[in-house]
Design a protein around this motif. Structure first.
Motif, PDB file in Angstrom:
ATOM      1  N   LEU A  39       0.923  -0.977  -0.107  1.00  0.00           N
ATOM      2  CA  LEU A  39       0.304  -0.090  -0.388  1.00  0.00           C
ATOM      3  C   LEU A  39       0.455   1.098   0.027  1.00  0.00           C
ATOM      4  N   ARG A  40       1.825   0.998   0.996  1.00  0.00           N
ATOM      5  CA  ARG A  40       2.940   2.456   0.684  1.00  0.00           C
ATOM      6  C   ARG A  40       4.189   2.576  -0.814  1.00  0.00           C
ATOM      7  N   ARG A  41       4.367   1.522  -1.338  1.00  0.00           N
ATOM      8  CA  ARG A  41       4.814   1.046  -2.309  1.00  0.00           C
ATOM      9  C   ARG A  41       3.650   1.541  -3.810  1.00  0.00           C
ATOM     10  N   ASP A  42       2.826   1.309  -3.835  1.00  0.00           N
ATOM     11  CA  ASP A  42       1.714   1.535  -5.112  1.00  0.00           C
ATOM     12  C   ASP A  42       0.588   2.148  -4.605  1.00  0.00           C
ATOM     13  N   ASN A  43       0.592   3.081  -3.658  1.00  0.00           N
ATOM     14  CA  ASN A  43      -0.630   3.473  -3.504  1.00  0.00           C
ATOM     15  C   ASN A  43      -1.875   2.273  -3.130  1.00  0.00           C
ATOM     16  N   PHE A  44      -2.104   1.770  -3.597  1.00  0.00           N
ATOM     17  CA  PHE A  44      -3.114   0.479  -3.803  1.00  0.00           C
ATOM     18  C   PHE A  44      -2.444  -1.242  -3.430  1.00  0.00           C
ATOM     19  N   ALA A  45      -3.692  -2.034  -2.912  1.00  0.00           N
ATOM     20  CA  ALA A  45      -3.123  -3.469  -2.235  1.00  0.00           C
ATOM     21  C   ALA A  45      -4.586  -3.796  -2.206  1.00  0.00           C
ATOM     22  N   LEU A  46      -4.567  -5.028  -3.277  1.00  0.00           N
ATOM     23  CA  LEU A  46      -6.075  -5.900  -3.120  1.00  0.00           C
ATOM     24  C   LEU A  46      -5.501  -7.392  -2.176  1.00  0.00           C
ATOM     25  N   VAL A  47      -6.647  -7.440  -0.850  1.00  0.00           N
ATOM     26  CA  VAL A  47      -5.909  -8.224  -0.864  1.00  0.00           C
ATOM     27  C   VAL A  47      -7.687  -8.925  -0.647  1.00  0.00           C
ATOM     28  N   ARG A  48      -7.269 -10.439  -0.585  1.00  0.00           N
ATOM     29  CA  ARG A  48      -7.942 -11.504  -0.841  1.00  0.00           C
ATOM     30  C   ARG A  48      -8.739 -12.460   0.499  1.00  0.00           C
ATOM     31  N   GLY A  49     -10.150 -12.244   0.661  1.00  0.00           N
ATOM     32  CA  GLY A  49     -10.898 -13.466   1.454  1.00  0.00           C
ATOM     33  C   GLY A  49     -10.553 -12.765   2.636  1.00  0.00           C
ATOM     34  N   ILE A  50     -10.222 -11.042   2.687  1.00  0.00           N
ATOM     35  CA  ILE A  50     -10.868 -10.551   4.519  1.00  0.00           C
ATOM     36  C   ILE A  50     -11.696 -10.675   4.718  1.00  0.00           C
ATOM     37  N   VAL A  51     -12.832 -10.262   4.508  1.00  0.00           N
ATOM     38  CA  VAL A  51     -14.663 -10.166   4.812  1.00  0.00           C
ATOM     39  C   VAL A  51     -14.502 -12.275   4.863  1.00  0.00           C
ATOM     40  N   SER A  52     -14.841 -13.128   6.016  1.00  0.00           N
ATOM     41  CA  SER A  52     -15.234 -14.397   6.721  1.00  0.00           C
ATOM     42  C   SER A  52     -16.369 -14.305   4.962  1.00  0.00           C
ATOM     43  N   VAL A  53     -16.740 -15.683   5.076  1.00  0.00           N
ATOM     44  CA  VAL A  53     -17.236 -16.254   4.092  1.00  0.00           C
ATOM     45  C   VAL A  53     -19.043 -16.368   4.629  1.00  0.00           C
ATOM     46  N   SER A  54     -19.621 -16.545   5.452  1.00  0.00           N
ATOM     47  CA  SER A  54     -20.708 -16.307   6.895  1.00  0.00           C
ATOM     48  C   SER A  54     -20.992 -14.722   6.051  1.00  0.00           C
ATOM     49  N   GLU A  55     -20.221 -14.192   6.203  1.00  0.00           N
ATOM     50  CA  GLU A  55     -19.956 -12.432   6.374  1.00  0.00           C
ATOM     51  C   GLU A  55     -20.688 -11.942   4.949  1.00  0.00           C
ATOM     52  N   ARG A  56     -19.317 -12.777   4.372  1.00  0.00           N
ATOM     53  CA  ARG A  56     -19.610 -12.766   2.680  1.00  0.00           C
ATOM     54  C   ARG A  56     -21.054 -12.728   2.427  1.00  0.00           C
ATOM     55  N   ASP A  57     -21.464 -13.435   2.610  1.00  0.00           N
ATOM     56  CA  ASP A  57     -23.196 -13.920   1.626  1.00  0.00           C
ATOM     57  C   ASP A  57     -23.823 -13.210   2.517  1.00  0.00           C
ATOM     58  N   GLN A  58     -24.183 -12.153   3.621  1.00  0.00           N
ATOM     59  CA  GLN A  58     -24.566 -11.923   3.952  1.00  0.00           C
ATOM     60  C   GLN A  58     -24.798 -10.213   3.569  1.00  0.00           C
ATOM     61  N   LEU A  59     -23.385 -10.704   2.993  1.00  0.00           N
ATOM     62  CA  LEU A  59     -23.351  -8.649   2.232  1.00  0.00           C
ATOM     63  C   LEU A  59     -23.935  -8.818   1.235  1.00  0.00           C
ATOM     64  N   PHE A  60     -23.746 -10.397   0.333  1.00  0.00           N
ATOM     65  CA  PHE A  60     -24.286 -10.396  -0.741  1.00  0.00           C
ATOM     66  C   PHE A  60     -25.704 -10.525  -1.185  1.00  0.00           C
ATOM     67  N   ARG A  61     -26.320 -10.954  -0.432  1.00  0.00           N
ATOM     68  CA  ARG A  61     -28.149 -10.904   0.148  1.00  0.00           C
ATOM     69  C   ARG A  61     -28.520  -9.863  -0.093  1.00  0.00           C
ATOM     70  N   PHE A  62     -27.834  -8.532   1.197  1.00  0.00           N
ATOM     71  CA  PHE A  62     -28.483  -7.794   1.712  1.00  0.00           C
ATOM     72  C   PHE A  62     -28.233  -6.717   0.461  1.00  0.00           C
ATOM     73  N   ALA A  63     -26.963  -6.564  -0.581  1.00  0.00           N
ATOM     74  CA  ALA A  63     -27.269  -5.756  -1.360  1.00  0.00           C
ATOM     75  C   ALA A  63     -28.385  -6.112  -2.538  1.00  0.00           C
ATOM     76  N   HIS A  64     -28.208  -7.570  -2.733  1.00  0.00           N
ATOM     77  CA  HIS A  64     -29.533  -7.678  -4.111  1.00  0.00           C
ATOM     78  C   HIS A  64     -30.713  -7.554  -3.760  1.00  0.00           C
ATOM     79  N   ASP A  65     -31.112  -7.753  -2.111  1.00  0.00           N
ATOM     80  CA  ASP A  65     -32.646  -7.012  -1.748  1.00  0.00           C
ATOM     81  C   ASP A  65     -32.613  -5.505  -1.955  1.00  0.00           C
ATOM     82  N   ARG A  66     -31.542  -5.044  -1.471  1.00  0.00           N
ATOM     83  CA  ARG A  66     -31.763  -3.869  -0.952  1.00  0.00           C
ATOM     84  C   ARG A  66     -31.547  -2.765  -2.089  1.00  0.00           C
ATOM     85  N   PHE A  67     -30.442  -3.500  -3.317  1.00  0.00           N
ATOM     86  CA  PHE A  67     -30.580  -1.963  -3.793  1.00  0.00           C
ATOM     87  C   PHE A  67     -30.639  -2.982  -5.250  1.00  0.00           C
TER      88      PHE A  67
END
Length: 310
Positions: A39-67
């Motif tokens: 992040l310091r070197r390139d100004n951006f960093a992509l980090v895989r799999g930080i959000v847990s699977v259960s919370e990832r699925d909850q966020l997906f359902r929320f986005a689909h239904d609400r937006f």
């Protein structure tokens, strides 16, 4: 004497710590341990799999239904994660706490310690956003052009935008992601004198400078999956992806969770302006459990705190 000031300014360790060297093409992808350095070197960093699977699925359902289903374009995130009551609005801060868990906070704390001298950070509540972007429905004049988030921040602020995909399963190839100029800029660029965007012209970076950087460094569009966090600082040159509209056919919902180092400058700004912030210190997060809207601003009424999620 602090550890940093004890090092000789010309030593290899000092240079490696504050100006880490690039050893290959810029992709942004990294692991949790090296994310602060990238992040310091390139100004951006992509980090895989930080959000847990259960919370990832909850966020997906929320986005689909609400937006996605009601075609809601999104706005300030606090409005979408709060329930209106007789006292105002109440929130468990659940979406923020799903994303800013101990793994994400560890990256932010290490980064802020290196660039701002503090491991604590704030979350400006007016900078917590959720948006739906549909390439098929977009207008070119409304797209956010190449810009730096630092263009809208007070001087002396150090920021990380924890940009998180909520819907669909991927962006950057099948739905619009973000383009980054892979240029290691170390300061804010001048803004464009004759901007093209009707809404975001005040943020547009100078075209001549952008053209020079683009020729020298090129651009990258990371493929972001559910559960990933795309972290970038206030200097990162980025825009909504527009280079492959024919393949980016799916609508995209994303959360922008901006973190600000809790240094003296940010704390002074908070106290002087009365702006509302949540705060992370160590493995604890504090947020306004009850808040009210006054003149378009979030006004905390009652606070809550909890341990960060694992």
């Amino acid at each position: 004497m602090s550890e940093i000031s004890a090092e000789r300014p010309w030593s290899f360790d000092f240079i490696r710590r504050f100006f880490p060297q690039r050893t290959g093409p810029v992709t942004g992808q990294t692991d949790i341990e090296r994310a602060p350095e990238v992040l310091r070197r390139d100004n951006f960093a992509l980090v895989r799999g930080i959000v847990s699977v259960s919370e990832r699925d909850q966020l997906f359902r929320f986005a689909h239904d609400r937006f996605v289903v009601p075609r809601d374009p999104g706005n300030n995130l606090m409005l979408y994660i709060s329930d209106e009551t007789s006292a105002g609005y109440e929130t468990t801060f659940w979406l923020i706490r799903s994303v800013i868990n101990r793994r994400a906070a560890a990256i932010a704390s290490a980064y802020f310690e290196a660039v701002a001298g503090t491991r604590d950070f704030l979350l400006p509540l007016h900078q917590l956003l959720i948006r739906q972007f549909d390439a098929a429905q977009s207008r070119p004049d409304l797209l956010v052009p190449y810009h730096q988030d630092g263009a809208g921040l007070p001087k002396g602020f150090h920021m990380i935008n924890c940009w998180t995909l909520l819907y669909p399963e991927e962006c950057g190839a099948t739905s619009p992601g973000l383009d980054f100029l892979a240029a290691p800029v170390r300061s804010k660029l001048a803004t464009e004198a004759q901007p093209k965007s009707k809404l975001y012209g005040s943020l547009e970076s100078d075209y001549d400078k952008l053209a020079t950087l683009s020729r020298r460094y090129g651009a990258v569009t990371p493929s972001v999956a559910l559960g990933d966090i795309l972290m970038f600082n206030e200097l990162a040159l980025h825009r909504t992806s527009i280079v492959k509209p024919s393949t980016m056919t799916k609508s995209r919902v994303s959360a922008e969770i901006r973190l600000v180092a809790a240094n003296a400058r940010a704390l002074k700004e908070r106290d002087q302006t009365g702006s509302a912030y949540a705060r992370v210190s160590g493995n604890r997060i504090e947020w306004p459990f009850v808040w009210q809207r006054r003149d378009g601003f979030v006004v905390p009424i009652k606070w809550a705190e909890a341990d960060l999620n694992d």
